[in-house]
Design a protein around this motif. Structure first.
Motif, PDB file in Angstrom:
ATOM      1  N   ASP A  22      42.047  48.153  73.047  1.00 33.61           N
ATOM      2  CA  ASP A  22      42.998  49.486  73.991  1.00 33.61           C
ATOM      3  C   ASP A  22      42.184  50.200  75.456  1.00 33.61           C
ATOM      4  N   THR A  23      40.660  49.722  75.287  1.00 34.32           N
ATOM      5  CA  THR A  23      39.750  49.592  76.057  1.00 34.32           C
ATOM      6  C   THR A  23      39.976  48.450  77.604  1.00 34.32           C
ATOM      7  N   LYS A  24      40.900  47.827  76.687  1.00 34.93           N
ATOM      8  CA  LYS A  24      41.319  46.375  77.693  1.00 34.93           C
ATOM      9  C   LYS A  24      42.627  47.252  78.813  1.00 34.93           C
ATOM     10  N   VAL A  25      43.392  47.591  77.534  1.00 39.88           N
ATOM     11  CA  VAL A  25      44.637  48.697  78.280  1.00 39.88           C
ATOM     12  C   VAL A  25      44.187  49.087  78.899  1.00 39.88           C
ATOM     13  N   ARG A  26      43.166  50.155  78.559  1.00 39.56           N
ATOM     14  CA  ARG A  26      43.127  51.363  79.364  1.00 39.56           C
ATOM     15  C   ARG A  26      42.432  51.423  81.019  1.00 39.56           C
ATOM     16  N   ALA A  27      41.542  50.138  80.564  1.00 35.42           N
ATOM     17  CA  ALA A  27      40.609  50.006  82.508  1.00 35.42           C
ATOM     18  C   ALA A  27      41.679  49.470  83.280  1.00 35.42           C
ATOM     19  N   PRO A  28      40.630  49.934  84.546  1.00 37.59           N
ATOM     20  CA  PRO A  28      41.137  50.088  85.591  1.00 37.59           C
ATOM     21  C   PRO A  28      41.908  48.598  85.872  1.00 37.59           C
ATOM     22  N   LYS A  29      42.587  48.143  86.980  1.00 37.77           N
ATOM     23  CA  LYS A  29      43.399  47.149  87.010  1.00 37.77           C
ATOM     24  C   LYS A  29      43.092  47.217  88.108  1.00 37.77           C
ATOM     25  N   PRO A  30      43.504  45.785  89.141  1.00 41.39           N
ATOM     26  CA  PRO A  30      43.657  45.964  90.564  1.00 41.39           C
ATOM     27  C   PRO A  30      45.190  45.554  90.988  1.00 41.39           C
ATOM     28  N   HIS A  31      45.781  46.887  91.431  1.00 44.04           N
ATOM     29  CA  HIS A  31      46.993  46.970  91.730  1.00 44.04           C
ATOM     30  C   HIS A  31      48.276  47.747  90.485  1.00 44.04           C
ATOM     31  N   ALA A  32      47.069  48.231  89.952  1.00 44.66           N
ATOM     32  CA  ALA A  32      48.379  49.180  88.997  1.00 44.66           C
ATOM     33  C   ALA A  32      48.859  50.092  89.063  1.00 44.66           C
ATOM     34  N   ALA A  33      49.938  49.930  89.065  1.00 44.19           N
ATOM     35  CA  ALA A  33      50.704  51.834  89.437  1.00 44.19           C
ATOM     36  C   ALA A  33      50.763  52.688  88.309  1.00 44.19           C
ATOM     37  N   THR A  34      50.197  54.369  88.738  1.00 48.47           N
ATOM     38  CA  THR A  34      50.778  54.998  87.582  1.00 48.47           C
ATOM     39  C   THR A  34      51.980  55.014  87.076  1.00 48.47           C
ATOM     40  N   GLU A  35      51.783  55.214  85.623  1.00 48.67           N
ATOM     41  CA  GLU A  35      53.317  55.105  85.232  1.00 48.67           C
ATOM     42  C   GLU A  35      53.881  56.587  84.988  1.00 48.67           C
ATOM     43  N   THR A  36      54.984  56.589  84.847  1.00 50.67           N
ATOM     44  CA  THR A  36      55.855  57.863  84.567  1.00 50.67           C
ATOM     45  C   THR A  36      55.919  58.534  83.698  1.00 50.67           C
ATOM     46  N   SER A  37      55.810  57.076  82.751  1.00 49.76           N
ATOM     47  CA  SER A  37      56.037  58.364  80.989  1.00 49.76           C
ATOM     48  C   SER A  37      54.705  57.466  80.552  1.00 49.76           C
ATOM     49  N   PRO A  38      54.070  58.659  79.228  1.00 48.27           N
ATOM     50  CA  PRO A  38      52.225  58.152  79.521  1.00 48.27           C
ATOM     51  C   PRO A  38      52.930  57.079  78.627  1.00 48.27           C
ATOM     52  N   LYS A  39      51.166  56.029  78.764  1.00 54.15           N
ATOM     53  CA  LYS A  39      51.001  54.787  78.502  1.00 54.15           C
ATOM     54  C   LYS A  39      50.786  55.089  76.396  1.00 54.15           C
ATOM     55  N   ILE A  40      51.009  54.698  75.409  1.00 54.03           N
ATOM     56  CA  ILE A  40      50.024  55.715  74.236  1.00 54.03           C
ATOM     57  C   ILE A  40      49.739  53.947  73.742  1.00 54.03           C
ATOM     58  N   LEU A  41      48.324  53.837  73.677  1.00 51.63           N
ATOM     59  CA  LEU A  41      47.442  53.359  72.985  1.00 51.63           C
ATOM     60  C   LEU A  41      47.115  53.155  71.200  1.00 51.63           C
ATOM     61  N   GLY A  42      46.310  52.375  71.012  1.00 56.56           N
ATOM     62  CA  GLY A  42      45.658  52.415  69.517  1.00 56.56           C
ATOM     63  C   GLY A  42      46.939  51.648  68.676  1.00 56.56           C
ATOM     64  N   TRP A  43      46.336  50.544  68.023  1.00 55.45           N
ATOM     65  CA  TRP A  43      46.864  49.358  67.794  1.00 55.45           C
ATOM     66  C   TRP A  43      46.017  48.971  66.485  1.00 55.45           C
ATOM     67  N   ASP A  44      45.821  50.256  65.563  1.00 49.86           N
ATOM     68  CA  ASP A  44      45.043  50.180  64.083  1.00 49.86           C
ATOM     69  C   ASP A  44      45.459  51.296  63.050  1.00 49.86           C
ATOM     70  N   ALA A  45      45.935  51.522  62.062  1.00 48.16           N
ATOM     71  CA  ALA A  45      46.844  52.534  61.129  1.00 48.16           C
ATOM     72  C   ALA A  45      46.994  52.796  60.118  1.00 48.16           C
ATOM     73  N   ALA A  46      47.293  53.919  58.935  1.00 47.02           N
ATOM     74  CA  ALA A  46      46.595  54.153  58.009  1.00 47.02           C
ATOM     75  C   ALA A  46      47.863  55.472  58.627  1.00 47.02           C
ATOM     76  N   GLY A  47      48.669  55.536  57.448  1.00 48.32           N
ATOM     77  CA  GLY A  47      49.511  56.302  57.642  1.00 48.32           C
ATOM     78  C   GLY A  47      50.540  56.254  56.324  1.00 48.32           C
ATOM     79  N   GLU A  48      51.360  57.786  56.589  1.00 49.53           N
ATOM     80  CA  GLU A  48      52.455  58.169  55.528  1.00 49.53           C
ATOM     81  C   GLU A  48      54.196  57.559  55.781  1.00 49.53           C
ATOM     82  N   VAL A  49      54.906  56.584  55.230  1.00 48.98           N
ATOM     83  CA  VAL A  49      56.099  57.246  56.026  1.00 48.98           C
ATOM     84  C   VAL A  49      57.184  57.740  55.503  1.00 48.98           C
TER      85      VAL A  49
END
Ligand SMILES: NC(=O)c1ccc[n+]([C@@H]2O[C@H](COP(=O)([O-])OP(=O)(O)OC[C@H]3O[C@@H](n4cnc5c(N)ncnc54)[C@H](OP(=O)(O)O)[C@@H]3O)[C@@H](O)[C@H]2O)c1
Length: 341
Positions: free
Chosen positions: A46-73
């Motif tokens: 999550d922190t690596k994807v979020r971190a500042p990057k050279p030449h990264a463009a501003t996203e036009t639709s929001p980027k949603i992070l997070g790759w560990d979850a528990a929930g209900e179908v």
């Protein structure tokens, strides 16, 4: 639905680095489950994807992070076979799709399993990404026997107290029955890796080949590197036995001198937990199988879950704090967030 996301790749001390958002609920594709996310864990990805990057463009639709979850179908796609509405599930997900920092998320049924019977959403959310990574690294990439055929061989785990290390030590001890040497640099993390099952602890602030000599185990059969591949590569090349195997999960920032392994015919292999979902490999459903197996191992008390900190609710302010903690590089176990407030 509520979500936390970003438009710009910013340092975590900027308020705009993670934002509270309102988004439309997504619609499931044919193999998708629509999940009401109840708890999430944070990971260095999550922190690596979020971190500042050279030449990264501003996203036009929001980027949603997070790759560990528990929930209900709460809904299923037309071709879903193995799950139904109401199932309580856990998963890491797919880095090419929106993550779990949102009230509702889509995930392919092949990379999902039901949560352990004995656990709740909080403790289950701590497990999937680190368990999948540790399992794939030890048993699929290093080729260690998960039923004890390699019992007694030695494994060095570099970065033992972190999220992945905490599960890898347990799997290597309890299923593979290896002699596990874990690295930790502080009293608290050293105590933790012993609790997880390490037989020996060495300090990754010193050259690891020297540390191993000091404990009388100058060479090991396997090495699992969970931190700073560049820093540790020369010591790994020295410390691996002839015909031994090294797996790393951490990207290198400069060239690795792979030729150091030639005279020993040592194997070097990568583990990337997202490979199967990213490339839709034929064996992608192995991740569902691994998560089922992890649930059984937790239920029969072979594995303990590795939550070290719990936070409520899931919002941008709390996620910023969790990212800040992870960026110290000294997290022990997993930080879990739950509820939408
Ligand atoms: N390829 C994949 O599929 C995959 C999957 C998961 C994670 N990863 C990557 O693997 C890494 C570890 O993930 P994680 O979730 O376990 O991270 P984590 O929980 O943040 O790991 C923290 C641990 O790293 C140790 N550490 C810090 N600096 C170190 C160094 N120079 N050498 C050895 N250990 C050091 C710390 O020990 P002390 O406090 O004792 O210093 C701490 O216990 C991250 O870079 C992550 O992005 C890759």
């Amino acid at each position: 639905m509520k979500a936390v996301g970003l438009f710009q790749y910013l340092s975590i001390d900027c308020e705009e680095s993670l934002l509270d958002l309102q988004l439309d609920q997504p619609q499931p594709g044919s193999r998708d489950l629509l999940v009401a996310v109840k708890a999430i864990a944070v990971n260095p990805v999550d922190t690596k994807v979020r971190a500042p990057k050279p030449h990264a463009a501003t996203e036009t639709s929001p980027k949603i992070l997070g790759w560990d979850a528990a929930g209900e179908v709460i809904a299923v796609g037309s071709a879903v076979k193995n799950f139904q509405i109401g199932d309580q599930i856990y998963y890491a997900g797919d880095i090419t799709r929106p993550g779990c920092n949102s009230e509702y998320q889509l995930v392919d049924e092949r990379i999902v399993a039901r949560i352990p019977r004995t656990q709740d959403y909080f403790t289950s959310a701590a497990l999937p990404l680190t368990s999948l990574t540790a399992w794939e690294a030890l048993f699929d990439r290093l080729g260690i026997s998960s039923i004890g055929a390699d019992a007694g061989k030695s494994l060095l785990i570099i970065g033992g107290a972190g999220g992945v290390g905490s599960i890898a030590i347990q799997l290597a001890r309890s299923l593979a029955r290896l002699n596990v040497i874990a690295t930790a640099s502080r009293t608290k993390s050293s105590v933790w890796v012993k609790q997880m099952g390490a037989s020996h602890v060495v300090n990754h602030r010193n050259p690891l080949d020297e540390e191993l000599k000091d404990i009388g185990i100058p060479q090991v059969d396997y090495i699992l590197c969970l931190a700073n591949t560049d820093q540790h590569f020369p010591a790994m090349a020295n410390a691996i036995k002839p015909q031994g195997k090294i797996c790393t999960i951490v990207e290198n920032s400069g060239p690795l001198e792979i030729g150091l392994l030639k005279s020993k015919s040592a194997t070097f292999v990568w583990e990337f937990m997202f490979t199967r979902a990213m490339f839709q490999t034929e064996d992608m459903d192995r991740q569902g199988w691994i998560l089922e197996r992890i649930a059984e191992l937790v239920d029969n008390e072979t594995l303990v879950t590795t939550v070290s900190d719990t936070v409520e609710p899931i919002n941008a302010a709390n996620l910023r704090l969790a990212h800040q903690q992870l960026e110290t590089g000294h997290t022990i176990g997993k930080i879990v967030l739950a509820g939408w407030g």
